[in-house]
Design a protein around this motif. Structure first.
Motif, PDB file in Angstrom:
ATOM      1  N   PRO A 180       0.835  -1.212   0.000  1.00  0.00           N
ATOM      2  CA  PRO A 180       0.000   0.000   0.000  1.00  0.00           C
ATOM      3  C   PRO A 180       0.864   1.254   0.000  1.00  0.00           C
ATOM      4  CG  PRO A 180       0.023  -1.029   2.167  1.00  0.00           C
ATOM      5  CD  PRO A 180       0.703  -1.991   1.243  1.00  0.00           C
ATOM      6  N   PRO A 181       0.536   2.239  -0.827  1.00  0.00           N
ATOM      7  CA  PRO A 181       1.291   3.495  -0.831  1.00  0.00           C
ATOM      8  C   PRO A 181       1.106   4.229   0.501  1.00  0.00           C
ATOM      9  CG  PRO A 181      -0.051   3.262  -2.820  1.00  0.00           C
ATOM     10  CD  PRO A 181      -0.517   2.218  -1.854  1.00  0.00           C
ATOM     11  N   ILE A 182       2.214   4.525   1.176  1.00  0.00           N
ATOM     12  CA  ILE A 182       2.113   5.204   2.472  1.00  0.00           C
ATOM     13  C   ILE A 182       3.044   6.410   2.579  1.00  0.00           C
ATOM     14  CG2 ILE A 182       1.369   3.123   3.697  1.00  0.00           C
ATOM     15  CD1 ILE A 182       4.258   2.840   4.735  1.00  0.00           C
ATOM     16  N   ALA A 183       3.797   6.704   1.527  1.00  0.00           N
ATOM     17  CA  ALA A 183       4.753   7.813   1.600  1.00  0.00           C
ATOM     18  C   ALA A 183       4.038   9.104   1.976  1.00  0.00           C
ATOM     19  CB  ALA A 183       5.466   7.978   0.260  1.00  0.00           C
ATOM     20  N   GLY A 184       4.616   9.826   2.922  1.00  0.00           N
ATOM     21  CA  GLY A 184       4.077  11.107   3.332  1.00  0.00           C
ATOM     22  C   GLY A 184       2.963  11.029   4.355  1.00  0.00           C
ATOM     23  N   THR A 185       2.557   9.815   4.723  1.00  0.00           N
ATOM     24  CA  THR A 185       1.462   9.675   5.684  1.00  0.00           C
ATOM     25  C   THR A 185       1.951   9.545   7.121  1.00  0.00           C
ATOM     26  OG1 THR A 185       1.409   7.247   5.583  1.00  0.00           O
ATOM     27  CG2 THR A 185       0.121   8.464   3.924  1.00  0.00           C
ATOM     28  N   GLY A 186       3.241   9.256   7.295  1.00  0.00           N
ATOM     29  CA  GLY A 186       3.768   9.007   8.635  1.00  0.00           C
ATOM     30  C   GLY A 186       3.542   7.586   9.112  1.00  0.00           C
ATOM     31  N   GLU A 187       2.885   6.775   8.295  1.00  0.00           N
ATOM     32  CA  GLU A 187       2.623   5.381   8.695  1.00  0.00           C
ATOM     33  C   GLU A 187       3.889   4.544   8.599  1.00  0.00           C
ATOM     34  OE1 GLU A 187      -0.045   1.484   7.332  1.00  0.00           O
ATOM     35  OE2 GLU A 187      -0.580   3.472   6.590  1.00  0.00           O
ATOM     36  N   GLU A 188       4.024   3.597   9.521  1.00  0.00           N
ATOM     37  CA  GLU A 188       5.101   2.619   9.507  1.00  0.00           C
ATOM     38  C   GLU A 188       4.490   1.224   9.390  1.00  0.00           C
ATOM     39  OE1 GLU A 188       8.746   4.114  12.208  1.00  0.00           O
ATOM     40  OE2 GLU A 188       6.957   3.566  13.325  1.00  0.00           O
ATOM     41  N   ARG A 189       5.113   0.386   8.587  1.00  0.00           N
ATOM     42  CA  ARG A 189       4.689  -0.997   8.465  1.00  0.00           C
ATOM     43  C   ARG A 189       5.837  -1.919   8.888  1.00  0.00           C
ATOM     44  NH1 ARG A 189       3.932  -2.579   3.052  1.00  0.00           N
ATOM     45  NH2 ARG A 189       2.376  -4.127   3.706  1.00  0.00           N
ATOM     46  N   LEU A 190       5.476  -3.043   9.492  1.00  0.00           N
ATOM     47  CA  LEU A 190       6.451  -4.090   9.752  1.00  0.00           C
ATOM     48  C   LEU A 190       6.025  -5.290   8.924  1.00  0.00           C
ATOM     49  CD1 LEU A 190       9.000  -4.953  11.277  1.00  0.00           C
ATOM     50  CD2 LEU A 190       7.505  -5.907  13.056  1.00  0.00           C
ATOM     51  N   LEU A 191       6.777  -5.560   7.871  1.00  0.00           N
ATOM     52  CA  LEU A 191       6.396  -6.521   6.843  1.00  0.00           C
ATOM     53  C   LEU A 191       7.257  -7.774   6.925  1.00  0.00           C
ATOM     54  CD1 LEU A 191       4.829  -7.146   4.158  1.00  0.00           C
ATOM     55  CD2 LEU A 191       6.804  -6.119   2.974  1.00  0.00           C
ATOM     56  N   LEU A 192       6.600  -8.927   6.928  1.00  0.00           N
ATOM     57  CA  LEU A 192       7.272 -10.223   6.896  1.00  0.00           C
ATOM     58  C   LEU A 192       7.056 -10.867   5.534  1.00  0.00           C
ATOM     59  CD1 LEU A 192       8.681 -12.740   8.214  1.00  0.00           C
ATOM     60  CD2 LEU A 192       6.355 -13.497   8.824  1.00  0.00           C
ATOM     61  N   VAL A 193       8.142 -11.375   4.945  1.00  0.00           N
ATOM     62  CA  VAL A 193       8.077 -12.149   3.706  1.00  0.00           C
ATOM     63  C   VAL A 193       8.885 -13.427   3.922  1.00  0.00           C
ATOM     64  CG1 VAL A 193       8.734 -12.245   1.269  1.00  0.00           C
ATOM     65  CG2 VAL A 193       7.841 -10.122   2.242  1.00  0.00           C
ATOM     66  N   ILE A 194       8.296 -14.571   3.582  1.00  0.00           N
ATOM     67  CA  ILE A 194       9.005 -15.850   3.641  1.00  0.00           C
ATOM     68  C   ILE A 194       8.890 -16.527   2.286  1.00  0.00           C
ATOM     69  CG2 ILE A 194       9.229 -18.102   4.762  1.00  0.00           C
ATOM     70  CD1 ILE A 194       7.966 -16.971   7.251  1.00  0.00           C
TER      71      ILE A 194
END
Length: 213
Positions: A180-194
């Motif tokens: 999801p586009p979040i640039a400039g929103t201040g949102e942080e994501r913690l993403l896991l990929v396996i």
């Protein structure tokens, strides 16, 4: 019905279930996204200073390797629970895909690293967002076999786990998704990929795909 035959609804290419048994559906040739809608997940605290964890590990050593990797991060109470959760997901993923090794990436995302719709050049990829907005994907639905498909953008909920079938197994039917586009929103994501280790003949394509989620 004036002798006309009635066409049965076409099966969905997405399988959803509230238990980890949802993962097994990804082996169905007609399914390209299996979703475990789990009711709860470990909570995640501050991501300040968190750096990307990326590793290849045997399934039986994944938990220990994750504990070691988290020890290199700024200390946080949530690390132990997330390490255990990732190890459990890796074990379930490996069992379904018949893998002895897994490739794990856990990263803090603050921008639009992969906002374009795409399908990954992998066999099957596990994706889970522990914090922030979940991965978006395209659901194709049809009422009958002769009807045009309707494409709808969906999102995984935070903590929900998806197995995304990629181009190696599904070709042009691979699941289309994006971060999801979040640039400039201040949102942080913690993403896991396996993932599983890449086939040697597709290693270069796979390496690029590894950087997408």
């Amino acid at each position: 019905m004036n002798g006309a035959s009635i066409l049965a609804p076409v099966r969905s290419h997405v399988h959803r279930a509230p238990t980890v048994e949802a993962f097994a559906a990804i082996l169905d040739p007609d399914v390209n996204l299996a979703i475990w809608e789990r009711p709860s997940m470990p909570s995640v605290g501050s991501l300040d200073g968190f750096g990307t964890i990326q590793m290849t590990a045997t399934v039986d050593r994944a938990h220990a390797a994750l504990i070691d990797a988290f020890a290199q991060q700024p200390p946080a109470a949530w690390h132990a629970d997330i390490a255990a959760d990732i190890a459990a997901l890796a074990e379930s993923f490996a069992a379904i895909m018949n893998l002895s090794h897994v490739v794990i990436r856990l990263e803090r995302v603050v921008g639009d690293a992969c906002k374009l719709w795409h399908a990954d050049y992998v066999s099957v990829r596990l994706i889970c967002t522990y914090r922030g907005s979940g991965t978006q994907w395209i659901e194709r639905s049809v009422e009958t076999a002769d009807a045009p498909a309707v494409e709808t953008s969906r999102s995984l909920a935070t903590g929900t786990v998806g197995l995304f079938k990629g181009r190696i197994l599904a070709g042009e039917q691979a699941i289309i998704h994006r971060s999801p586009p979040i640039a400039g929103t201040g949102e942080e994501r913690l993403l896991l990929v396996i993932d599983g280790p890449p086939p040697a003949e597709t290693a270069a394509l796979w390496e690029r795909a590894m950087q997408r989620g």
